[in-house]
Design an enzyme around this catalytic site. Structure first.
Site, PDB file in Angstrom:
ATOM      1  N   ARG A  72       1.400 -12.108   5.464  1.00  0.00           N
ATOM      2  CA  ARG A  72       2.144 -11.879   4.216  1.00  0.00           C
ATOM      3  C   ARG A  72       3.618 -11.601   4.436  1.00  0.00           C
ATOM      4  O   ARG A  72       4.322 -11.240   3.487  1.00  0.00           O
ATOM      5  CB  ARG A  72       1.509 -10.715   3.441  1.00  0.00           C
ATOM      6  N   CYS A 171       7.631  10.773 -12.514  1.00  0.00           N
ATOM      7  CA  CYS A 171       7.051  10.982 -13.853  1.00  0.00           C
ATOM      8  C   CYS A 171       5.747  10.182 -13.987  1.00  0.00           C
ATOM      9  O   CYS A 171       4.803  10.612 -14.647  1.00  0.00           O
ATOM     10  CB  CYS A 171       7.998  10.499 -14.950  1.00  0.00           C
ATOM     11  N   CYS A 185      -2.496  -0.903   2.656  1.00  0.00           N
ATOM     12  CA  CYS A 185      -2.871  -2.288   2.973  1.00  0.00           C
ATOM     13  C   CYS A 185      -3.893  -2.348   4.093  1.00  0.00           C
ATOM     14  O   CYS A 185      -4.827  -3.131   4.064  1.00  0.00           O
ATOM     15  CB  CYS A 185      -1.648  -3.082   3.409  1.00  0.00           C
ATOM     16  N   CYS A 242       8.657  17.138 -14.967  1.00  0.00           N
ATOM     17  CA  CYS A 242       8.849  16.424 -13.698  1.00  0.00           C
ATOM     18  C   CYS A 242       9.788  17.216 -12.802  1.00  0.00           C
ATOM     19  O   CYS A 242      10.876  17.600 -13.236  1.00  0.00           O
ATOM     20  CB  CYS A 242       9.434  15.050 -13.951  1.00  0.00           C
TER      21      CYS A 242
HETATM   22 ZN   LIG Z   1      10.674  12.175 -13.376  1.00  0.00          ZN
END
Ligand SMILES: [Zn+2]
Length: 247
Positions: A72, A171, A185, A242
């Site tokens: 990839r 957030c 992965c 946040c």
């Molecule tokens: Zn934030």
């Protein structure tokens, strides 16, 4: 900054676009972008940005090329095995476009070095493979008020979005993953054509943001389902509490 005759030739297909033109091409030349991760996402982002004539491209990756990357990551060839990915990716970009100043950084981004490594750029594209890095990158982007294109792909699912300070990537994700530095992965697998799709979308978001093409995409997350082959877009709400961007 002006464009030389060689640059006018090279970017002719950009310059003919009314949305880009000479003004947009000079914006690309004046810009400096840092790409975090020279993996599957980075393998689509780096050629697209180098080809587009971004003035300065910093490539951050701490790993060396492994054979399992080649499925990839077309930045690399078999003979690159064991060499630093940041350096190999920088050589690729330089061979593609000598007008781009490419700076390889062989380092792992953490909460303690992210601000120093990302500062001084105009836009960040994060194609790293783990939450700890993505959150450290996002927090540093909020601190510097840097626009961030965050992109991720695993198995057949991809997500990519542009964040400008608020709402931020934290957030969306929350605080539960700061210690999660595992390589998704390696455990879960990912389709190479999927990382290329998401990486190309990330490069397009970045170029549109730099040139000022289309509506501002900040705060939207674009989700791609690689089995059903469809995109959907969600709006990320700002999290009042946040710890990166909250009041
Ligand atoms: Zn934030």
């Amino acid at each position: 900054m002006t464009l030389s005759d060689a640059e006018l030739d090279r970017y002719a297909r950009h310059i003919v676009l009314p949305q880009v033109g000479g003004v947009g091409q000079r914006k690309l030349k004046d810009s400096s972008v840092v790409v975090v991760g020279a993996g599957g996402i980075g393998s689509a982002v780096i050629p697209a940005l180098a080809g587009a004539g971004i003035g300065r491209l910093t490539i951050v990756d701490s790993d060396v090329v492994e054979l399992s990357n080649l499925q990839r990551q077309p930045l690399f060839r078999e003979r690159d095995k064991g060499y630093a990915k940041a350096e190999m990716a920088a050589q690729f970009a330089h061979r593609l476009n000598r007008f781009v100043k490419v700076v390889p950084v062989q380092d792992r981004i953490t909460a303690s070095n992210a601000r120093a490594l990302l500062g001084g750029h105009e836009l960040v594209i994060d194609g790293s493979d783990n939450f700890a890095t993505r959150l450290a990158v996002s927090d540093a982007c909020v601190a510097h008020a840097l626009p961030l294109v965050s992109a991720a792909a695993v198995q057949f699912q991809g997500q990519v979005g542009l964040f400008r300070s608020r709402p931020c990537y934290r957030c969306f994700v929350g605080d539960a993953f700061d210690a999660d530095d595992c390589d998704n992965c390696a455990e879960l697998g990912v389709l190479g054509a999927l990382t290329a799709t998401i990486g190309s979308f990330a490069a397009l978001l970045a170029i549109n943001a730099i040139v000022g093409i289309g509506e501002d995409q900040a705060g939207k997350l674009h989700l791609f389902d690689g089995e059903r082959l469809n995109w959907r877009t969600i709006q990320i709400p700002a999290d009042r509490s946040c710890r990166a961007c909250g009041a």
